[in-house]
Motif scaffolding. Structure first.
Motif, PDB file in Angstrom:
ATOM      1  N   GLY A  17       0.834  -1.210   0.000  1.00 23.69           N
ATOM      2  CA  GLY A  17       0.000   0.000   0.000  1.00 23.69           C
ATOM      3  C   GLY A  17       0.866   1.256   0.000  1.00 23.69           C
ATOM      4  O   GLY A  17       2.015   1.235  -0.460  1.00 23.69           O
ATOM      5  N   GLN A  18       0.311   2.351   0.509  1.00 28.43           N
ATOM      6  CA  GLN A  18       1.034   3.633   0.506  1.00 28.43           C
ATOM      7  C   GLN A  18       2.340   3.531   1.293  1.00 28.43           C
ATOM      8  O   GLN A  18       3.374   4.044   0.846  1.00 28.43           O
ATOM      9  CB  GLN A  18       0.143   4.722   1.117  1.00 28.43           C
ATOM     10  CG  GLN A  18      -0.970   5.190   0.201  1.00 28.43           C
ATOM     11  CD  GLN A  18      -0.449   5.619  -1.175  1.00 28.43           C
ATOM     12  OE1 GLN A  18       0.490   6.404  -1.272  1.00 28.43           O
ATOM     13  NE2 GLN A  18      -1.036   5.076  -2.227  1.00 28.43           N
ATOM     14  N   ALA A  19       2.286   2.887   2.452  1.00 23.58           N
ATOM     15  CA  ALA A  19       3.516   2.738   3.242  1.00 23.58           C
ATOM     16  C   ALA A  19       4.543   1.924   2.462  1.00 23.58           C
ATOM     17  O   ALA A  19       5.755   2.177   2.539  1.00 23.58           O
ATOM     18  CB  ALA A  19       3.203   2.063   4.578  1.00 23.58           C
ATOM     19  N   GLY A  20       4.071   0.970   1.700  1.00 21.35           N
ATOM     20  CA  GLY A  20       4.965   0.147   0.890  1.00 21.35           C
ATOM     21  C   GLY A  20       5.640   0.959  -0.204  1.00 21.35           C
ATOM     22  O   GLY A  20       6.814   0.734  -0.524  1.00 21.35           O
ATOM     23  N   LYS A  21       4.895   1.922  -0.762  1.00 21.94           N
ATOM     24  CA  LYS A  21       5.510   2.785  -1.796  1.00 21.94           C
ATOM     25  C   LYS A  21       6.645   3.596  -1.176  1.00 21.94           C
ATOM     26  O   LYS A  21       7.703   3.759  -1.780  1.00 21.94           O
ATOM     27  CB  LYS A  21       4.458   3.724  -2.387  1.00 21.94           C
ATOM     28  CG  LYS A  21       3.486   3.007  -3.294  1.00 21.94           C
ATOM     29  CD  LYS A  21       2.754   3.985  -4.216  1.00 21.94           C
ATOM     30  CE  LYS A  21       1.728   3.205  -5.029  1.00 21.94           C
ATOM     31  NZ  LYS A  21       0.350   3.498  -4.655  1.00 21.94           N
ATOM     32  N   LEU A  22       6.394   4.087   0.034  1.00 22.66           N
ATOM     33  CA  LEU A  22       7.476   4.839   0.686  1.00 22.66           C
ATOM     34  C   LEU A  22       8.640   3.908   1.013  1.00 22.66           C
ATOM     35  O   LEU A  22       9.803   4.273   0.823  1.00 22.66           O
ATOM     36  CB  LEU A  22       6.958   5.532   1.953  1.00 22.66           C
ATOM     37  CG  LEU A  22       8.015   6.301   2.752  1.00 22.66           C
ATOM     38  CD1 LEU A  22       8.748   7.322   1.877  1.00 22.66           C
ATOM     39  CD2 LEU A  22       7.389   7.001   3.947  1.00 22.66           C
ATOM     40  N   LEU A  23       8.342   2.698   1.473  1.00 21.56           N
ATOM     41  CA  LEU A  23       9.434   1.756   1.748  1.00 21.56           C
ATOM     42  C   LEU A  23      10.241   1.499   0.473  1.00 21.56           C
ATOM     43  O   LEU A  23      11.475   1.473   0.505  1.00 21.56           O
ATOM     44  CB  LEU A  23       8.875   0.440   2.312  1.00 21.56           C
ATOM     45  CG  LEU A  23       9.908  -0.646   2.594  1.00 21.56           C
ATOM     46  CD1 LEU A  23      10.963  -0.179   3.606  1.00 21.56           C
ATOM     47  CD2 LEU A  23       9.241  -1.928   3.088  1.00 21.56           C
ATOM     48  N   ASP A  24       9.567   1.319  -0.646  1.00 19.53           N
ATOM     49  CA  ASP A  24      10.292   1.106  -1.910  1.00 19.53           C
ATOM     50  C   ASP A  24      11.202   2.295  -2.224  1.00 19.53           C
ATOM     51  O   ASP A  24      12.332   2.120  -2.694  1.00 19.53           O
ATOM     52  CB  ASP A  24       9.299   0.882  -3.065  1.00 19.53           C
ATOM     53  CG  ASP A  24       8.667  -0.510  -2.999  1.00 19.53           C
ATOM     54  OD1 ASP A  24       9.238  -1.400  -2.344  1.00 19.53           O
ATOM     55  OD2 ASP A  24       7.594  -0.701  -3.607  1.00 19.53           O
ATOM     56  N   ASN A  25      10.720   3.510  -1.952  1.00 22.21           N
ATOM     57  CA  ASN A  25      11.560   4.688  -2.195  1.00 22.21           C
ATOM     58  C   ASN A  25      12.732   4.756  -1.229  1.00 22.21           C
ATOM     59  O   ASN A  25      13.835   5.171  -1.600  1.00 22.21           O
ATOM     60  CB  ASN A  25      10.733   5.968  -2.101  1.00 22.21           C
ATOM     61  CG  ASN A  25       9.869   6.156  -3.337  1.00 22.21           C
ATOM     62  OD1 ASN A  25      10.118   5.543  -4.374  1.00 22.21           O
ATOM     63  ND2 ASN A  25       8.853   6.978  -3.220  1.00 22.21           N
ATOM     64  N   MET A  26      12.485   4.332   0.010  1.00 25.48           N
ATOM     65  CA  MET A  26      13.596   4.295   0.977  1.00 25.48           C
ATOM     66  C   MET A  26      14.650   3.284   0.508  1.00 25.48           C
ATOM     67  O   MET A  26      15.849   3.538   0.588  1.00 25.48           O
ATOM     68  CB  MET A  26      13.065   3.928   2.373  1.00 25.48           C
ATOM     69  CG  MET A  26      12.211   5.022   2.988  1.00 25.48           C
ATOM     70  SD  MET A  26      11.172   4.451   4.363  1.00 25.48           S
ATOM     71  CE  MET A  26      12.365   4.159   5.657  1.00 25.48           C
ATOM     72  N   LEU A  27      14.177   2.139   0.019  1.00 29.98           N
ATOM     73  CA  LEU A  27      15.120   1.135  -0.496  1.00 29.98           C
ATOM     74  C   LEU A  27      15.903   1.707  -1.671  1.00 29.98           C
ATOM     75  O   LEU A  27      17.119   1.567  -1.768  1.00 29.98           O
ATOM     76  CB  LEU A  27      14.362  -0.127  -0.938  1.00 29.98           C
ATOM     77  CG  LEU A  27      13.656  -0.936   0.156  1.00 29.98           C
ATOM     78  CD1 LEU A  27      12.904  -2.117  -0.444  1.00 29.98           C
ATOM     79  CD2 LEU A  27      14.645  -1.432   1.196  1.00 29.98           C
ATOM     80  N   GLN A  28      15.172   2.368  -2.555  1.00 30.26           N
ATOM     81  CA  GLN A  28      15.835   2.916  -3.742  1.00 30.26           C
ATOM     82  C   GLN A  28      16.889   3.944  -3.355  1.00 30.26           C
ATOM     83  O   GLN A  28      17.945   4.045  -3.996  1.00 30.26           O
ATOM     84  CB  GLN A  28      14.798   3.561  -4.657  1.00 30.26           C
ATOM     85  CG  GLN A  28      15.390   3.874  -6.037  1.00 30.26           C
ATOM     86  CD  GLN A  28      14.468   4.742  -6.856  1.00 30.26           C
ATOM     87  OE1 GLN A  28      13.252   4.632  -6.753  1.00 30.26           O
ATOM     88  NE2 GLN A  28      15.048   5.591  -7.674  1.00 30.26           N
ATOM     89  N   ALA A  29      16.621   4.695  -2.305  1.00 29.21           N
ATOM     90  CA  ALA A  29      17.578   5.723  -1.864  1.00 29.21           C
ATOM     91  C   ALA A  29      18.907   5.118  -1.449  1.00 29.21           C
ATOM     92  O   ALA A  29      19.938   5.786  -1.481  1.00 29.21           O
ATOM     93  CB  ALA A  29      16.988   6.522  -0.711  1.00 29.21           C
ATOM     94  N   ILE A  30      18.895   3.866  -1.037  1.00 23.95           N
ATOM     95  CA  ILE A  30      20.162   3.213  -0.664  1.00 23.95           C
ATOM     96  C   ILE A  30      20.495   2.101  -1.659  1.00 23.95           C
ATOM     97  O   ILE A  30      21.160   1.135  -1.336  1.00 23.95           O
ATOM     98  CB  ILE A  30      20.156   2.697   0.793  1.00 23.95           C
ATOM     99  CG1 ILE A  30      18.954   1.789   1.080  1.00 23.95           C
ATOM    100  CG2 ILE A  30      20.178   3.861   1.764  1.00 23.95           C
ATOM    101  CD1 ILE A  30      19.039   1.072   2.429  1.00 23.95           C
ATOM    102  N   LYS A  31      19.993   2.308  -2.880  1.00 25.29           N
ATOM    103  CA  LYS A  31      20.345   1.426  -3.995  1.00 25.29           C
ATOM    104  C   LYS A  31      19.898  -0.024  -3.788  1.00 25.29           C
ATOM    105  O   LYS A  31      20.562  -0.971  -4.203  1.00 25.29           O
ATOM    106  CB  LYS A  31      21.866   1.442  -4.252  1.00 25.29           C
ATOM    107  CG  LYS A  31      22.434   2.803  -4.521  1.00 25.29           C
ATOM    108  CD  LYS A  31      22.445   3.068  -6.006  1.00 25.29           C
ATOM    109  CE  LYS A  31      22.952   4.433  -6.349  1.00 25.29           C
ATOM    110  NZ  LYS A  31      21.901   5.416  -6.607  1.00 25.29           N
TER     111      LYS A  31
END
Ligand code: URA
Length: 255
Positions: free
Chosen positions: A129-143
């Protein structure tokens, strides 16, 4: 907007503000996730990567205890089946399906949330859900990317009614599944997302603020604690601290 900028915006790290009468940073000096990762914000207590091999740990709350007869020798398929068939606590009666976890079963990174929400309950996958989208962006921020050297799981596998916090007996009943997942994955680092995951793994109550910034240990695996993405959606100013935590996680992994 390029992807770096999008991720930095997500984490409240963009734009960079410059004091008046000072030269604006040229584009190449602007932070990128890679440059920001070079920052080591807080010292870790000790590097315990590859450390202890304890099979059990009796916690103060008595909930973080591996019960070998429950899950201790199950392989992935057996464990998935057992979770699918589980009716051991009252949560199963109120949810659509169990949400086992997802990702690379040999991942070095394990992210642990609280429990499925409505979207996860419907789709059978954590953090969609929405929290998951943010988690994906957090993951992306650290490659990092979901599914690639990353596994995502929850403390409880069934959605608590109305998204309430799972109760102590529900956590106690479900935790052996996560413990077996950890045994099978053998991650180098566990990142607990939010207070419920943190206190369930540590087996003691404390504020999240007091737990983050320090390298903990979970049954021999290094454990870091940061804010839950759903909390960050409600309190976006805290994203800077979450970013510090991610930097600490990366520097811990680099040791
Ligand atoms: N929140 C969690 O803690 N886990 C999920 O899977 C989704 C939202």
């Amino acid at each position: 907007m390029d992807r770096n900028e999008a991720v930095l915006r997500e984490l409240n790290l963009y734009p960079q503000w410059v004091r008046r009468n000072q030269p604006a940073p040229v584009a190449k000096e602007q932070p990128t996730p890679e440059k920001l990762l070079a920052v080591r914000p807080e010292p870790v207590e000790a590097s315990r990567l590859g450390g202890g091999k304890a099979d059990t740990q009796q916690s103060a709350m008595g909930i973080a205890t591996l019960n070998p007869s429950y899950t201790g020798s199950l392989n992935w398929n057996e464990l998935k089946q057992q979770v699918r068939d589980c009716t051991a606590c009252k949560l199963r009666a109120g949810c659509t399906q169990t949400v086992f976890g997802t990702g690379d079963e040999q991942a070095e990174w394990l992210f642990v949330g609280e429990g499925p929400g409505a979207d996860e309950d419907a789709q059978g996958e954590p953090f969609v859900g929405q929290a998951g989208k943010l988690l994906d962006n957090m993951l992306q921020a650290i490659k990092l990317r979901r599914g690639k050297n990353v596994y995502i799981a929850n403390i409880v596998k069934c959605r608590p009614p109305g998204n309430r916090t799972p109760e102590a007996d529900e956590i106690a009943t479900c935790l052996p599944y996560l413990q077996r997942q950890i045994k099978l994955i053998k991650p180098k680092l566990i990142v607990a997302l939010g207070k419920t995951a943190a206190t369930a793994l540590l087996g003691r109550d404390a504020t999240l603020g007091s737990l983050r910034g320090t390298l903990h240990d979970y049954l021999g695996t290094p454990l870091l604690i940061t804010y839950h993405p759903a909390y960050l959606l409600r309190s976006p100013m805290e994203k800077a601290k979450a970013w510090q935590d991610l930097c600490l996680a990366v520097s811990t992994m680099d040791r």
